[in-house]
Design an enzyme around this catalytic site. Structure first.
Site, mmCIF file in Angstrom:
data_model
loop_
_atom_site.group_PDB
_atom_site.id
_atom_site.type_symbol
_atom_site.label_atom_id
_atom_site.label_comp_id
_atom_site.label_asym_id
_atom_site.label_seq_id
_atom_site.Cartn_x
_atom_site.Cartn_y
_atom_site.Cartn_z
ATOM 1 N N ASP A 195 -7.561 -7.699 0.003
ATOM 2 C CA ASP A 195 -6.653 -7.939 1.133
ATOM 3 C C ASP A 195 -7.430 -7.605 2.383
ATOM 4 O O ASP A 195 -8.331 -6.746 2.358
ATOM 5 C CB ASP A 195 -5.422 -7.033 1.085
ATOM 6 C CG ASP A 195 -5.730 -5.635 1.595
ATOM 7 O OD1 ASP A 195 -6.344 -4.844 0.846
ATOM 8 O OD2 ASP A 195 -5.415 -5.327 2.771
ATOM 9 N N ASP A 249 0.858 -1.182 0.000
ATOM 10 C CA ASP A 249 0.000 0.000 0.000
ATOM 11 C C ASP A 249 0.896 1.235 0.000
ATOM 12 O O ASP A 249 2.129 1.137 0.042
ATOM 13 C CB ASP A 249 -0.969 -0.031 1.187
ATOM 14 C CG ASP A 249 -0.257 -0.032 2.532
ATOM 15 O OD1 ASP A 249 0.975 0.208 2.582
ATOM 16 O OD2 ASP A 249 -0.921 -0.287 3.548
#
Lengths: 376, 376
Positions: free
Chosen positions: B267, B93
């Site tokens: 996720d 991320d």
């Protein structure tokens, strides 16, 4: 598969013995190290890993298991082997040591000990008979007599009183254990740091003709030379054809020196506990992974090890995991530490068979003394 | 081995897509679930286990890794794959989400965010350019643009401002990422729960011709129907030939319903976090092992599972481990949970290929609704 508990000395080298304990659930190669599986788990390890490292037997703690999940419950669930998925031999302690160190509101008399659980305060009574009953409910293969272990230093009169009580409890445990050919009940030599008391304890236990003999009440605060003196005095008093188990010992160095004095079995929380505190046992000594020197070190703990934890992970990664308090830190370091302990035991067994135990022990000790790799 | 990042839709069933992302480090079968490896470890798991469960890619958190052990250090140590021993694809991320949720003394402006570490208070600056630089130092295969994620509910003007800022940051990230054929930088659709803003964000990102598109700012407090509405509105605005990643989602039910709307990647910390809190995901729903009903239950979590954690350990043992706060509790339950999530993804992929996704999803949902086994 053997039906009866048995012990055979296969080779000796000086006082060091290479032997085998045979039991229905498996053979224990001695000198043996028993990983501690306190509450039905060797902390942060899968049992398959523990086994693959060469562990023939593990230790379970009667005190912890009687409180949680409870001995009767474990029995209903098929015994500790089935419960914890360890089908190989298990030795259980009597619970006495933890009662004295962990439980609250202890009261000890001739009959036994009453105490309250350190978890929820509920009351329990532990007698020699109840200890053996619990160990039977757990289906333990090697059971220990209830004893009173005196922390050192202590007054001689106190040590003697506890030793004498432990002998009377040994008799009661022997009676309670009865005739179980595939299992064993071991007596425990007490007597603190007083040679005459140790000898008296060993002689009296020997008279009871037990299947094995433990040496208790050592590594409880005394310097190593005192412990070794007590082994020098005690081991010759024990029958040569029965296994000798030094309880709660110890460092790799303690183990080498105790094997040299005729000890066959060991258990200790050090490798597992150290693994949860960022410490790694290696052939280069004990390494503190928390130390900043490892932060940028791409080298593994030991590139020559067969254990993936020791060989495949960088010190930098282990350092990071320890600093971040990641579960994987304990998983990898415990794995490394038990691998190191079991490889040490394998080296010891090989050396006794080869008749070069003293030389091998000196080499191993020199490795620790040389210390860790220089920083990168 | 492919040299370029690519995505192929292999089959569709309604809006659900079965696809494949190809990258130099490996192929990702979609719909894919990415286990979260926050600080270079999927908590309480060995990477070998994560892989063996069918994980093609894991997620790393830029915020955590930049603070500890530090992006430059990871780069010196050979990148995140080598450091953490995961040689397969990694998505990172941008760090933005955690900066806003974990860091202290945050200050956000057009240029980026300044903040202080939640670990030691040291100051950092995160700009779109620095986020991409860090993700490059980690050697991440799929990198995410820096965005501003608005917690819901929020004022429309606030949602719009953050969405517009995120678009400008997407352009800067695209420039910073440059031309890296084997890797990808994904843009992130924002716009909160406002359809018009979601559409505007998706259209603008589509103009940038990125290699993949994430949908962010969902599962941040809004009810599931709102999330699903936003997917209904957003997915058609995204190019059919690029992967779609719904960030931070979610429950097994969220995943089924999002796949049905055209999402390819997920996720979520749920399976790993739940595993550390005594919770097991199973085909019979979520089971709380802490509950006393399991204390005497000899049955495994799921006798039909291929995963040893699900199949071989009794609920009574798992209950005992959870109550005793043993490391093995988290190890086994995390293993079970990731096994369940990955088997769910495999069922989803199989069903899309077979053209019966809706029926399979209904069966899976009925299994959860039926609930756990009756007590023993």
């Amino acid at each position: 598969m053997v039906e009866n508990f048995g012990f055979q000395v296969l080779a000796t080298d000086g006082l060091a013995r290479r032997g085998e304990i045979s039991m229905p659930r498996g053979t224990i190669r001695t000198p043996a190290f028993m990983p501690v599986g306190t509450g039905g788990t060797v902390k942060a390890m899968y049992m398959d890993q523990v086994r693959a490292l060469g562990s023939d037997i593990i230790l379970g703690n009667t005190y912890h298991l009687m409180l949680r999940p409870g001995a009767e419950r474990v029995a209903r669930l098929g015994g500790l082997h089935h419960f914890a998925r360890w089908p190989h031999p298990i030795l259980t302690d009597s619970g006495g040591f933890q009662v004295m160190s962990l439980a609250k509101l202890r009261k000890l008399d001739e009959r036994g000990v009453t105490f309250r659980s350190h978890i929820d305060g509920s009351p329990y009574e532990m007698t020699p008979e109840r200890s053996i009953e619990i160990q039977g409910l757990l289906d333990s293969d090697i059971q220990m007599q209830l004893d009173e272990c005196t922390a050192l230093p202590a007054k001689p009169s106190e040590i003697e009183r506890a030793m004498e009580l432990s002998l009377r409890w040994a008799e009661r445990c022997k009676t309670a254990f009865g005739d179980q050919p595939g299992k064993a009940m071991f007596g425990i030599v007490q007597g603190g740091d007083i040679a005459a008391l140790r000898i008296a304890s060993a002689k009296a236990l020997r008279q009871m003709d037990l299947k094995g003999y433990a040496i208790g009440g050592l590594a409880v605060g005394e310097p190593q030379p005192v412990m070794l003196d007590m082994l020098d005095i005690t081991c010759p008093e024990l029958p040569a054809d029965k296994p000798r188990y030094l309880m709660g010992v110890g460092t790799p160095d303690d183990i080498l020196k105790s094997v040299a004095r005729g000890v066959d079995m060991f258990d200790c929380v050090m490798p597992t506990r150290a693994g949860r505190h960022g410490l790694a046992y290696t052939r280069r000594g004990k390494i503190n992974l928390r130390n900043a020197r490892h932060a940028d070190d791409p080298r593994p703990l030991d590139e020559e090890s067969d254990c993936p934890a020791s060989r495949d992970y960088s010190r930098a990664y282990l350092h990071h995991l320890v600093r971040s308090q990641e579960a994987l830190a304990a998983m990898l370091l415990t794995w490394n530490n038990l691998a190191y302990y079991q490889s040490l035991m394998q080296q010891i067994r090989d050396a006794i068979e080869a008749g070069n135990f003293a030389e091998r022990a000196a080499l191993i000790t020199a490795g620790w003394a040389r210390g860790d790799l220089p920083p990168v």
